[in-house]
Write an enzyme that holds these catalytic residues in place. Structure first.
Site, PDB file in Angstrom:
ATOM      1  N   ASN A   8     -56.689 -19.591 -53.098  1.00  9.59           N
ATOM      2  CA  ASN A   8     -58.136 -19.818 -53.007  1.00  9.59           C
ATOM      3  C   ASN A   8     -58.696 -19.786 -54.422  1.00  9.59           C
ATOM      4  OD1 ASN A   8     -60.870 -19.800 -52.551  1.00  9.59           O
ATOM      5  ND2 ASN A   8     -60.923 -17.795 -51.517  1.00  9.59           N
ATOM      6  N   TRP A   9     -59.063 -20.957 -54.917  1.00  9.93           N
ATOM      7  CA  TRP A   9     -59.509 -21.046 -56.313  1.00  9.93           C
ATOM      8  C   TRP A   9     -60.964 -20.625 -56.486  1.00  9.93           C
ATOM      9  CZ3 TRP A   9     -57.131 -26.507 -57.817  1.00  9.93           C
ATOM     10  CH2 TRP A   9     -55.739 -26.387 -57.863  1.00  9.93           C
ATOM     11  N   LYS A  10     -61.660 -20.374 -55.387  1.00  4.88           N
ATOM     12  CA  LYS A  10     -63.068 -19.941 -55.448  1.00  4.88           C
ATOM     13  C   LYS A  10     -63.861 -20.855 -56.392  1.00  4.88           C
ATOM     14  CE  LYS A  10     -61.594 -15.329 -54.103  1.00  4.88           C
ATOM     15  NZ  LYS A  10     -61.785 -13.896 -54.169  1.00  4.88           N
ATOM     16  N   HIS A  93     -64.987 -16.360 -45.194  1.00  2.45           N
ATOM     17  CA  HIS A  93     -64.514 -15.525 -46.307  1.00  2.45           C
ATOM     18  C   HIS A  93     -65.563 -14.454 -46.613  1.00  2.45           C
ATOM     19  CE1 HIS A  93     -63.288 -14.290 -50.302  1.00  2.45           C
ATOM     20  NE2 HIS A  93     -62.098 -14.780 -50.011  1.00  2.45           N
ATOM     21  N   GLU A 165     -58.316  -9.804 -44.972  1.00  7.32           N
ATOM     22  CA  GLU A 165     -58.612  -9.498 -46.377  1.00  7.32           C
ATOM     23  C   GLU A 165     -59.542  -8.291 -46.433  1.00  7.32           C
ATOM     24  OE1 GLU A 165     -58.108 -13.079 -49.228  1.00  7.32           O
ATOM     25  OE2 GLU A 165     -60.103 -13.159 -48.397  1.00  7.32           O
ATOM     26  N   SER A 214     -55.891  -8.941 -53.931  1.00  7.40           N
ATOM     27  CA  SER A 214     -55.140  -8.589 -55.146  1.00  7.40           C
ATOM     28  C   SER A 214     -53.647  -8.870 -55.034  1.00  7.40           C
ATOM     29  CB  SER A 214     -55.372  -7.118 -55.521  1.00  7.40           C
ATOM     30  OG  SER A 214     -56.736  -6.882 -55.792  1.00  7.40           O
ATOM     31  N   GLY A 235     -56.238 -15.094 -54.452  1.00  7.15           N
ATOM     32  CA  GLY A 235     -57.364 -15.504 -55.282  1.00  7.15           C
ATOM     33  C   GLY A 235     -56.959 -15.612 -56.731  1.00  7.15           C
TER      34      GLY A 235
END
Ligand code: 13P
Length: 256
Positions: A8-10, A93, A165, A214, A235
């Site tokens: 997930n590149w956000k 999310h 998450e 993490s 992430g």
């Protein structure tokens, strides 16, 4: 069941940077049928990346989508518009729940809209630190899970992926802590039991459950061997190509 490695590149990478990353990743990616490698770039990059990607090797995910297909919804991008461009979409999310105030009702509509448009929703659920401290984790997980799935029929459950998450374990959290395999196992067992009680064994068994928070090359092996965990949602470590590739390699080894 496949193992899912989802980056997930956000809100990171320009379209150009995303394209260069994808180009390099495609060159190094092993063709391994039990592994589903997915990246979720910003919405802006989805169109060009969808033309660039080799879908035999990996897939694209949207980070979000809107629950109506068309209409007067300024600024939104619908799952109908994403249809054919992506195979997956993150829904619910924690950053959308807590920063953009999405509630379970809206998330449920988004899950349904994704399925309606042949996109597999990755429904993200997880408790915040104070909820865990007050012993509310199980209630929060059940509420978010069943709330998010409230518009999904028994037949449709096989089209959904769940990602656990814990919000306190996400690297951007002020005092992020690493979740332990035991803590993850307890919640993943609860997710599976809740699905089983609600949808029955046949439907519930096939639902992949991912873990995120993490995740790095240093802990991916331990997290992937937690019973009931079928993959990782990554992430910050997914932004570093070499680390993302290391995690893919670890997943491949764990599966063999
Ligand atoms: P980090 O891997 O940076 O903790 O982010 C997890 C996440 O939110 C993935 O969706």
């Amino acid at each position: 069941m496949k193992t899912y490695i989802v980056g997930n590149w956000k809100l990171n990478f320009t379209v150009g940077e995303a394209s260069i990353y994808l180009h390099k990743l495609l060159k190094t990616l092993p063709n391994y049928r039990d592994l589903e490698v997915v990246v979720a770039p910003s919405a802006l990059a989805l169109q060009p990346l969808s033309l660039q990607i080799d879908r035999h090797k990996m897939k694209l995910a949207a980070q979000n989508g809107f629950y109506r297909d068309t209409g007067a919804y300024t600024g939104e991008i619908s799952f109908a518009q994403l249809r054919g461009m992506v195979d997956y979409a993150l829904v619910g999310h924690s950053e959308r729940r807590y920063v953009l105030h999405e509630d379970d009702k809206m998330i449920a509509k988004k899950v349904a809209a994704a399925i309606r448009n042949r996109i597999t929703p990755i429904l993200c659920i997880g408790e915040i630190e104070s909820e865990r401290a007050f012993g509310e984790t199980a209630d929060v997980i059940r509420d978010q899970l069943l709330g998010g799935l409230s518009e999904v029929s028994d037949d449709e459950l096989s089209k959904v992926i769940i990602a656990y998450e814990p919000v306190w374990a996400i690297s951007s959290a002020k005092s992020a802590k690493l979740a332990t395999p035991d803590e993850i196992r307890e919640v993943v067992d609860l997710i599976r039991k809740t699905l089983l009680d609600t949808y029955g064994a046949k439907a519930a068994e096939g639902v992949p459950v991912l873990f995120g928070g993490s995740v790095s090359a240093a802990n991916a092996g331990a997290y992937l061997t937690v019973p009931g965990v079928n993959g990782l949602l990554i992430g910050s470590s997914s932004l570093i190509l070499s680390e993302f590739c290391d995690i893919i390699e670890i997943a491949k080894r764990v599966r063999e």
